[in-house]
Structures are given as structure tokens and as C-alpha cells.
Design a protein around this motif. Structure first.
Motif, PDB file in Angstrom:
ATOM      1  N   TRP A   1       0.835  -1.210   0.000  1.00 22.09           N
ATOM      2  CA  TRP A   1       0.000   0.000   0.000  1.00 22.09           C
ATOM      3  C   TRP A   1       0.870   1.260   0.000  1.00 22.09           C
ATOM      4  CZ3 TRP A   1      -0.414   3.818   3.832  1.00 22.09           C
ATOM      5  CH2 TRP A   1      -1.416   4.761   3.613  1.00 22.09           C
TER       6      TRP A   1
ATOM      7  N   ASN B   1      -6.526   5.296  -1.495  1.00 27.55           N
ATOM      8  CA  ASN B   1      -6.721   3.885  -1.830  1.00 27.55           C
ATOM      9  C   ASN B   1      -5.758   3.449  -2.928  1.00 27.55           C
ATOM     10  OD1 ASN B   1      -9.022   3.623  -0.092  1.00 27.55           O
ATOM     11  ND2 ASN B   1     -10.240   4.676  -1.656  1.00 27.55           N
TER      12      ASN B   1
ATOM     13  N   THR C   1     -14.624   4.861   0.700  1.00 32.18           N
ATOM     14  CA  THR C   1     -13.544   4.006   1.198  1.00 32.18           C
ATOM     15  C   THR C   1     -12.248   4.809   1.207  1.00 32.18           C
ATOM     16  OG1 THR C   1     -14.591   1.962   0.452  1.00 32.18           O
ATOM     17  CG2 THR C   1     -12.201   1.922   0.700  1.00 32.18           C
TER      18      THR C   1
ATOM     19  N   THR D   1      -7.181   2.245   1.790  1.00 31.44           N
ATOM     20  CA  THR D   1      -7.400   0.802   1.684  1.00 31.44           C
ATOM     21  C   THR D   1      -6.720   0.253   0.443  1.00 31.44           C
ATOM     22  OG1 THR D   1      -9.454   0.779   2.953  1.00 31.44           O
ATOM     23  CG2 THR D   1      -9.195  -0.947   1.292  1.00 31.44           C
TER      24      THR D   1
ATOM     25  N   ASP E   1     -12.295   1.595   5.883  1.00 29.52           N
ATOM     26  CA  ASP E   1     -11.060   2.366   6.003  1.00 29.52           C
ATOM     27  C   ASP E   1      -9.934   1.449   6.476  1.00 29.52           C
ATOM     28  OD1 ASP E   1     -12.265   4.939   5.446  1.00 29.52           O
ATOM     29  OD2 ASP E   1     -13.116   4.861   7.472  1.00 29.52           O
ATOM     30  N   ASN E   2      -8.732   1.702   5.945  1.00 31.60           N
ATOM     31  CA  ASN E   2      -7.505   1.069   6.451  1.00 31.60           C
ATOM     32  C   ASN E   2      -7.564  -0.463   6.414  1.00 31.60           C
ATOM     33  OD1 ASN E   2      -6.228   3.625   7.278  1.00 31.60           O
ATOM     34  ND2 ASN E   2      -7.854   3.668   8.818  1.00 31.60           N
ATOM     35  N   LEU E   3      -8.079  -0.987   5.308  1.00 32.17           N
ATOM     36  CA  LEU E   3      -8.142  -2.435   5.145  1.00 32.17           C
ATOM     37  C   LEU E   3      -7.217  -2.898   4.029  1.00 32.17           C
ATOM     38  CD1 LEU E   3     -11.916  -3.449   5.446  1.00 32.17           C
ATOM     39  CD2 LEU E   3     -10.133  -3.471   7.213  1.00 32.17           C
TER      40      LEU E   3
ATOM     41  N   GLU F   1      -6.979  -5.775   8.632  1.00 34.72           N
ATOM     42  CA  GLU F   1      -6.618  -4.398   8.903  1.00 34.72           C
ATOM     43  C   GLU F   1      -5.184  -4.169   8.424  1.00 34.72           C
ATOM     44  OE1 GLU F   1      -7.065  -3.094  12.862  1.00 34.72           O
ATOM     45  OE2 GLU F   1      -9.227  -3.495  12.972  1.00 34.72           O
ATOM     46  N   ARG F   2      -4.939  -3.005   7.826  1.00 33.53           N
ATOM     47  CA  ARG F   2      -3.594  -2.722   7.326  1.00 33.53           C
ATOM     48  C   ARG F   2      -2.556  -2.847   8.427  1.00 33.53           C
ATOM     49  NH1 ARG F   2      -3.932   2.665   5.588  1.00 33.53           N
ATOM     50  NH2 ARG F   2      -1.778   2.722   6.313  1.00 33.53           N
TER      51      ARG F   2
END
Length: 481
Positions: free
Chosen positions: A290, A300, A311, A314, A329-331, A344-345
Motif C-alpha cells: 500500500w 486507496n 472508502t 485501503t 477504512d484502512n483495510l 486491517e492494514r
């Protein structure tokens, strides 16, 4: 003229990038951005160090025996790159791997400068990388070990650090290495960043082949002697060099850092560092993917057929199907043909827990993708039920599968495109599009592509056991009998 031999360390399984990275197709062979894999990028990057006083020679790739054809196929896609593959029969870490490369580099009596790099890293500033590498090569000519130390841009706790002094005078920007520091906690990493003089250890080394062999003999003579013994029993097959299997398994497993590098500061082996500020990342987890990806206005990184609404921050990687995400968010969301990951990130380092669970349950998703690459082409297991399995099979022009038989299954083949040469018992026939044939249970058979275009068939297997290990090979072009 400085003669340089690139050494690409191409081992590892990349478990934290599951489900894209798997034991049978690890992360270094993945194309995560652009058109080239991480392995191909590593090979190409070193070529950019060529200069009027720097000549880049044949590349040495140290990889696992099981990945030899993946590496060879990807090398063939690169223009003007000649390579020899040194095949490890088992994993013994990076110190024995580099020793194999050094012994091969010295086989004809030469003593080139080795540029040693892992195969699973990215660099966004190619010009800065080339300049740093050239400085390191020129500084290594007199027998020094030179390390590329990455200029940190954040207090990272996942990397080891190098503490280096000011410019040494032995080359532009080259610094004396004072110490290697283990992975710090957050507070310590913040202090390193504020204090300056600390750099991430990226595992990239520049040194003469003789320098490595001398240093290893001094600090870990057991590894040096065991690797030489395995090397003396080597066999050569075209571009493949295989050390003795039993001898290699007897080598102590150790990294380059622990075996030699951390012992050099304070010794008579000169160790220097060239700072590298080139957008480096080792892609150790999905969080890193990411970070280096092309982020949109919402932060994203979307790859493949993805629709996102409301979103933010992510990563979504769709390999084949449409993936829709709403209000997250933050996936990290990764879709493949046979598995989906949602995490989760901040937890992406823990994907290895899923891989461990798959291994404990002996599930194929830990090892292979649904689409499996072979030296002759690939197969894709598109459907399976009780007593049947359906595959798409592609055979490269001029390639053939092994002459084989199965004890527990029969096979039906339907040609979709191209021409198939089918050996079935004592018969040999040619089939074209829309034609089919039947391979009875227990019959010796072979599939080959005599044409100039890829051959694609549909294979329907039926029987009491459909595992890939139900195969007896009699002849094989790829040495798998």
C-alpha cells in the motif's frame, strides 16, 4: 575497468503476502505493479550501474530447486541478460547462498566485484539507485565491503539499522560503518531518526568474491568449509548448477549479517556504507505494498476490477473477479481464484498466522494457486467434485509434458486451440481444434505441442483419487523423473 557480477538472492516464500504469494509461487515472482515481477526488476536494476569504468557481467541467480523454471522463464523475458542459476536443494539462509555465488564467480580464476541484492524489493528513483550503486562499486575495488544503507524517512521498527560515521574519503558519499543495530523499539527508532547517522539495513552488499570468502573463512569457517564441500560435488545441467544435496543440507543455516557483516566493524576488514535515498521498500507485508502503490485522492490503492465507494486508505487487489468495497477504512482486501484475504492494514504482518494455519491443515492454498505454472506451460483447476476434476491446460509451442501414467484416474482431452500431439500407449495421433481423445486408467501417455502457437486443452479427470502425486514419469525433458 571494474568487472561486476550481479548476484540475485531469490529464495524465501513471502508468507506475509498470501494469498498472492505462496510456497510454489513466492512473492519475488509476482507482478505487483507495472509489467515486471520483483525478481525481474532486481535483475534489471543492477544493469543500470553500467558506466565507462563499470562493466556488468553475467548474472548469478541463487534460488530454490523447486523455483528454477519460474526464474528461468522470467529471465527469458528480459533482453540482453545472461544468467546462470545456482540451485539450492534446501533452504540454508543467505550466507551459504552468497558463498555459492562467490565460488562460481571465482571458478575461472577471476575475482569480480559482486553486487548482492535480494529479489523482492522495489525502488522508485532509479537514477538515485544507480548513482549509489556506482559509488559502492568504486569503493569496493580495494577489498572493502560496502553496504547500501537506506536513508530512513520514518521511525521503522521492522528493520535492522546501520550506524555510520561521516564521509570516509574512500568514495563519494561513502561512510565508515561503526556498528549494526538490531530491530529497535519505537522510542529507540525515533531517537535514531532524530540523531541522524542511522540507516536501514536493506541487505544489499558490494564486495569482491575473494573478500567474502576470506571474511567467511575468518568468522565462520564451518560454513565456508561445508559449502566448499557441497560445491565440489556439484553437477551442471545447461544453465543450472546444483551443489551436492547431502553436502548442502549439512551446511549451518545462517544469514550474511550474522555470519560476517556484524562482526566486521572493529576488525581489519574494512566495512563502508553508501547512503541510498531512492524510494526503497522491501514489500515485506501488504502494508508496504500500500505504501509504494499509486494512491488515489482517498488514499486507496486499487488493482484489478475494483469499485470503491466511501472508502479510504485501503488496498484492494482483485486478480479475477469484480470486488466492490463500501464504507471501509484502512483495510487490505486481496482476491484470488481460490482465496480471499481481509485484514486491517496495521495487522498485515500477521497474515503469516493464516499461512501457518493452512500448513497445519495441509491445505493446498498454502502452497499452490489454482493456476499452477510448469516448465511446459500451466494448468488451471477450474472445477472439482467427487471423483472428477476439470482443468484448463496450456502447453507452450514446442514443449511437451512427461511420458507418464496414473494409477487411479482416466483422462479425457478436448483441444480448444492449437494442435496436440498425443501419445497413448503405442499410438501417436494429432488432434486439432474441437477434436478429443481418451486416456484410459494406467495407460502410458504424453501431451505435446508440435505447433508454433500455444496449445490449450480442457482435461476432464475421473477416478478414485485425483491428487497431483498420482503420477509415474518415464521420460521428462525437465529432469523430473
Amino acid at each position: 575497468m571494474f568487472n561486476v557480477t550481479p548476484v540475485i538472492l531469490c529464495g524465501g516464500s513471502g508468507t506475509r503476502l498470501w494469498p498472492l504469494s505462496r510456497a510454489g509461487f513466492p512473492k519475488q515472482f509476482l507482478v505487483l505493479s507495472g509489467v515486471n515481477s520483483l525478481f525481474q526488476q532486481a535483475v534489471q536494476r543492477i544493469q543500470t550501474a553500467a558506466a565507462p569504468d563499470i562493466q556488468i557481467g553475467q548474472t548469478l541467480v541463487v534460488t530454490n530447486e523447486e523455483h528454477r523454471f519460474l526464474a528461468l522463464d522470467q529471465l527469458r523475458e528480459l533482453k540482453d541478460v545472461m544468467a546462470t542459476l545456482l540451485l539450492e536443494p534446501s533452504a540454508r539462509n543467505t550466507a551459504p547462498a552468497l558463498t555459492l555465488a562467490a565460488l562460481q564467480a571465482r571458478a575461472e580464476g577471476d575475482d569480480p566485484i559482486l553486487v548482492v541484492t535480494p529479489s523482492d524489493q522495489t525502488v522508485t528513483d532509479g537514477a538515485a539507485y544507480s548513482a549509489a550503486l556506482q559509488a559502492a562499486i568504486r569503493a569496493a575495488v580495494n577489498g572493502s565491503i560496502v553496504i547500501l544503507g537506506v536513508t530512513p524517512d520514518r521511525p521503522e521498527t521492522g528493520y535492522g539499522y546501520i550506524r555510520a560515521s561521516g564521509a570516509s574519503g574512500d568514495g563519494e558519499g561513502v561512510r565508515k560503518v561503526q556498528a549494526f543495530v538490531e530491530k529497535p523499539d519505537l522510542a529507540t527508532a525515533q531517537n535514531y531518526l532524530a540523531e541522524g547517522g542511522y540507516f536501514w539495513n536493506a541487505g544489499m552488499f558490494v564486495l569482491r568474491a575473494s573478500t567474502w570468502l576470506h571474511a567467511l573463512e575468518r568468522f565462520r569457517s564451518d560454513i565456508a568449509q561445508a559449502t566448499r564441500a557441497a560445491w565440489q560435488g556439484k553437477t551442471t545441467d545447461a544453465q543450472f548448477i546444483r551443489p551436492d544435496k547431502a553436502g548442502f543440507a549439512a551446511i549451518p543455516s545462517e544469514s550474511i549479517d550474522y555470519a560476517v557483516m556484524e562482526k566486521c566493524p572493529g576488525s581489519d576488514i574494512s566495512t563502508y556504507m553508501t547512503p541510498l535515498a531512492a524510494g526503497w521498500n522491501d514489500l515485506g507485508a501488504w502494508e508496504s505494498v500500500w505504501q509504494v502503490g499509486a494512491q488515489d485522492a482517498q488514499g486507496n490503492v486499487l488493482q484489478g476490477d475494483v469499485l470503491a465507494a466511501d472508502t479510504h486508505n485501503t488496498l484492494v487487489h482483485a486478480s479475477g473477479r469484480l470486488v466492490g468495497v463500501v464504507g471501509v477504512d484502512n483495510l487490505v482486501i486481496v482476491e484470488t481464484a481460490d482465496a480471499v484475504l481481509v485484514a486491517e492494514r496495521s495487522q498485515s504482518q500477521n497474515v503469516k498466522k493464516i499461512v501457518h494455519a493452512l500448513e497445519q491443515r495441509k491445505r493446498e492454498e498454502q502452497t499452490l494457486h489454482r493456476k499452477v505454472h510448469r516448465p511446459w506451460g500451466w494448468y488451471d483447476s477450474v472445477d472439482q467434485g467427487e471423483r472428477f476434476k476439470v482443468k484448463r491446460i496450456m502447453v507452450k509451442p514446442g514443449a511437451s509434458l512427461s511420458l507418464q501414467k496414473h494409477h487411479h484416474r482416466a483422462e479425457h482431452w478436448i483441444v480448444v486451440t492449437g494442435t496436440a500431439e498425443v501419445t497413448c500407449g503405442d499410438r501417436k495421433i494429432l488432434l486439432s481444434e474441437n477434436q478429443s481423445t481418451h486416456i484410459p486408467l494406467g495407460e502410458v501417455h504424453r501431451l505435446a505441442n508440435p505447433g508454433k502457437v500455444p496449445l490449450e486443452i480442457i482435461e476432464v479427470q475421473s477416478g478414485s483419487y485425483l491428487g497431483e502425486d498420482d503420477i509415474v514419469r518415464f521420460e521428462d525433458t525437465y529432469g523430473r523423473c
